[in-house]
Motif scaffolding. Structure first.
Motif, PDB file in Angstrom:
ATOM      1  N   HIS A   1       0.856  -1.183   0.000  1.00  0.00           N
ATOM      2  CA  HIS A   1       0.000   0.000   0.000  1.00  0.00           C
ATOM      3  C   HIS A   1       0.896   1.237   0.000  1.00  0.00           C
ATOM      4  N   THR A   2       0.729   2.112  -0.982  1.00  0.00           N
ATOM      5  CA  THR A   2       1.502   3.350  -1.034  1.00  0.00           C
ATOM      6  C   THR A   2       1.208   4.187   0.203  1.00  0.00           C
ATOM      7  N   LYS A   3      -0.074   4.447   0.437  1.00  0.00           N
ATOM      8  CA  LYS A   3      -0.498   5.061   1.700  1.00  0.00           C
ATOM      9  C   LYS A   3      -0.960   3.899   2.569  1.00  0.00           C
ATOM     10  N   PRO A   4      -0.331   3.690   3.729  1.00  0.00           N
ATOM     11  CA  PRO A   4      -0.663   2.529   4.558  1.00  0.00           C
ATOM     12  C   PRO A   4      -2.157   2.403   4.845  1.00  0.00           C
ATOM     13  N   TYR A   5      -2.613   1.177   4.841  1.00  0.00           N
ATOM     14  CA  TYR A   5      -4.013   0.881   5.122  1.00  0.00           C
ATOM     15  C   TYR A   5      -4.402   1.418   6.499  1.00  0.00           C
ATOM     16  N   SER A   6      -3.467   1.316   7.459  1.00  0.00           N
ATOM     17  CA  SER A   6      -3.735   1.786   8.823  1.00  0.00           C
ATOM     18  C   SER A   6      -3.915   3.303   8.895  1.00  0.00           C
ATOM     19  N   GLU A   7      -3.468   4.012   7.854  1.00  0.00           N
ATOM     20  CA  GLU A   7      -3.612   5.470   7.804  1.00  0.00           C
ATOM     21  C   GLU A   7      -4.726   5.896   6.850  1.00  0.00           C
ATOM     22  N   GLY A   8      -5.584   4.958   6.499  1.00  0.00           N
ATOM     23  CA  GLY A   8      -6.711   5.277   5.630  1.00  0.00           C
ATOM     24  C   GLY A   8      -6.482   5.003   4.165  1.00  0.00           C
ATOM     25  N   GLY A   9      -5.348   4.402   3.822  1.00  0.00           N
ATOM     26  CA  GLY A   9      -5.085   4.045   2.427  1.00  0.00           C
ATOM     27  C   GLY A   9      -5.976   2.910   1.989  1.00  0.00           C
ATOM     28  N   GLU A  10      -6.569   3.039   0.825  1.00  0.00           N
ATOM     29  CA  GLU A  10      -7.499   2.010   0.364  1.00  0.00           C
ATOM     30  C   GLU A  10      -6.761   0.921  -0.397  1.00  0.00           C
ATOM     31  N   ALA A  11      -7.373  -0.246  -0.465  1.00  0.00           N
ATOM     32  CA  ALA A  11      -6.827  -1.367  -1.214  1.00  0.00           C
ATOM     33  C   ALA A  11      -7.340  -1.252  -2.645  1.00  0.00           C
ATOM     34  N   SER A  12      -6.693  -0.401  -3.431  1.00  0.00           N
ATOM     35  CA  SER A  12      -7.105  -0.187  -4.820  1.00  0.00           C
ATOM     36  C   SER A  12      -5.874  -0.116  -5.707  1.00  0.00           C
ATOM     37  N   VAL A  13      -6.098  -0.228  -6.998  1.00  0.00           N
ATOM     38  CA  VAL A  13      -5.009  -0.176  -7.971  1.00  0.00           C
ATOM     39  C   VAL A  13      -4.250   1.141  -7.861  1.00  0.00           C
ATOM     40  N   ALA A  14      -4.933   2.215  -7.494  1.00  0.00           N
ATOM     41  CA  ALA A  14      -4.290   3.535  -7.395  1.00  0.00           C
ATOM     42  C   ALA A  14      -3.475   3.710  -6.116  1.00  0.00           C
ATOM     43  N   ASN A  15      -3.509   2.719  -5.199  1.00  0.00           N
ATOM     44  CA  ASN A  15      -2.775   2.852  -3.939  1.00  0.00           C
ATOM     45  C   ASN A  15      -1.900   1.630  -3.649  1.00  0.00           C
ATOM     46  N   VAL A  16      -1.688   0.775  -4.630  1.00  0.00           N
ATOM     47  CA  VAL A  16      -0.898  -0.435  -4.427  1.00  0.00           C
ATOM     48  C   VAL A  16       0.162  -0.521  -5.520  1.00  0.00           C
ATOM     49  N   ALA A  17       1.353  -0.969  -5.137  1.00  0.00           N
ATOM     50  CA  ALA A  17       2.443  -1.151  -6.093  1.00  0.00           C
ATOM     51  C   ALA A  17       3.291  -2.343  -5.657  1.00  0.00           C
ATOM     52  N   PRO A  18       3.896  -3.062  -6.607  1.00  0.00           N
ATOM     53  CA  PRO A  18       4.731  -4.196  -6.224  1.00  0.00           C
ATOM     54  C   PRO A  18       6.088  -3.745  -5.678  1.00  0.00           C
ATOM     55  N   LEU A  19       6.454  -4.302  -4.538  1.00  0.00           N
ATOM     56  CA  LEU A  19       7.782  -4.102  -3.954  1.00  0.00           C
ATOM     57  C   LEU A  19       8.300  -5.460  -3.515  1.00  0.00           C
ATOM     58  N   CYS A  20       9.546  -5.776  -3.867  1.00  0.00           N
ATOM     59  CA  CYS A  20      10.124  -7.027  -3.397  1.00  0.00           C
ATOM     60  C   CYS A  20      10.223  -6.958  -1.875  1.00  0.00           C
ATOM     61  N   ARG A  21      10.367  -8.086  -1.238  1.00  0.00           N
ATOM     62  CA  ARG A  21      10.357  -8.129   0.227  1.00  0.00           C
ATOM     63  C   ARG A  21      11.422  -7.209   0.826  1.00  0.00           C
ATOM     64  N   ARG A  22      12.615  -7.190   0.236  1.00  0.00           N
ATOM     65  CA  ARG A  22      13.702  -6.356   0.762  1.00  0.00           C
ATOM     66  C   ARG A  22      13.342  -4.871   0.712  1.00  0.00           C
ATOM     67  N   HIS A  23      12.863  -4.426  -0.456  1.00  0.00           N
ATOM     68  CA  HIS A  23      12.549  -3.006  -0.606  1.00  0.00           C
ATOM     69  C   HIS A  23      11.261  -2.622   0.134  1.00  0.00           C
ATOM     70  N   HIS A  24      10.368  -3.577   0.303  1.00  0.00           N
ATOM     71  CA  HIS A  24       9.175  -3.337   1.098  1.00  0.00           C
ATOM     72  C   HIS A  24       9.584  -3.007   2.534  1.00  0.00           C
ATOM     73  N   ARG A  25      10.540  -3.769   3.057  1.00  0.00           N
ATOM     74  CA  ARG A  25      11.027  -3.512   4.424  1.00  0.00           C
ATOM     75  C   ARG A  25      11.739  -2.168   4.513  1.00  0.00           C
ATOM     76  N   VAL A  26      12.577  -1.846   3.513  1.00  0.00           N
ATOM     77  CA  VAL A  26      13.291  -0.565   3.519  1.00  0.00           C
ATOM     78  C   VAL A  26      12.291   0.584   3.544  1.00  0.00           C
ATOM     79  N   LYS A  27      11.268   0.489   2.712  1.00  0.00           N
ATOM     80  CA  LYS A  27      10.247   1.548   2.647  1.00  0.00           C
ATOM     81  C   LYS A  27       9.469   1.647   3.959  1.00  0.00           C
ATOM     82  N   THR A  28       9.073   0.495   4.509  1.00  0.00           N
ATOM     83  CA  THR A  28       8.246   0.482   5.707  1.00  0.00           C
ATOM     84  C   THR A  28       9.031   0.842   6.976  1.00  0.00           C
ATOM     85  N   GLU A  29      10.240   0.324   7.101  1.00  0.00           N
ATOM     86  CA  GLU A  29      11.012   0.508   8.330  1.00  0.00           C
ATOM     87  C   GLU A  29      11.971   1.701   8.269  1.00  0.00           C
ATOM     88  N   GLY A  30      12.231   2.214   7.070  1.00  0.00           N
ATOM     89  CA  GLY A  30      13.139   3.345   6.935  1.00  0.00           C
ATOM     90  C   GLY A  30      12.383   4.662   6.940  1.00  0.00           C
TER      91      GLY A  30
END
Length: 171
Positions: free
Chosen positions: A99-128
């Motif tokens: 989710h580009t805008k986190p679901y917990s912050e009101g981001g919707e589960a839609s094509v306009a708010n979701v993008a593919p990230l490999c597990r490594r980069h998903h963690r970098v984005k989320t934890e960094g």
């Protein structure tokens, strides 16, 4: 995933098709693949509509009602083809759908708010301290902890239309 420009499929043009995970294939091979799998109940077919000038994927349309399941996820994977992190080459099919805008912050589960990230980069984005904004499906702007921005756009799935050259160059 098999991408075939519609004019090529209809034999109006000779641009090559692309087989996901393999690369460009001959038009005749693409036609045979499609013909051999049209009556296969396990084969999933969707028609991808691409922009006539840029060649970027705009939407996916299922060919039968039973293929609606998972179509938004398939559209996101087809749109971006790979992990959307800068220079990452991992295929989107093996990535997390983030989710580009986190679901917990009101981001919707839609094509306009979701993008593919490999597990490594998903963690970098989320934890960094990285920020990400998706201006339209597949068009992302990453901002690093030092406020530098990196723009990512989806690849072209078909060749762009070349404008006719009205005036030949003078010699």
């Amino acid at each position: 995933q098999l991408n075939v420009p519609f004019p090529t499929l209809m034999e109006w043009a000779k641009r090559p098709a692309e087989l996901g995970g393999f690369g460009p294939i001959f038009t005749e091979v693409a036609r045979r693949l499609l013909a051999n799998h049209l009556d296969n109940p396990d084969a999933m077919f969707a028609v991808g509509v691409t922009h006539p000038v840029t060649g970027q994927l705009l939407s996916l349309h299922p060919m039968a009602q039973r293929f609606l399941r998972g179509l938004p996820a398939e559209l996101v994977q087809s749109l971006n083809q790979r992990c959307t992190w800068m220079l990452c080459r991992r295929p989107a099919i093996s990535c997390d759908l983030d989710h580009t805008k986190p679901y917990s912050e009101g981001g919707e589960a839609s094509v306009a708010n979701v993008a593919p990230l490999c597990r490594r980069h998903h963690r970098v984005k989320t934890e960094g301290d990285w920020k990400v904004e998706q201006t339209s499906p597949g068009h992302l702007t990453y901002t690093d902890p030092h406020s530098r921005q990196y723009k990512v756009t989806p690849p072209r799935l078909t060749d762009p239309v070349e404008p006719a050259d009205p005036d030949p160059p003078p010699f």
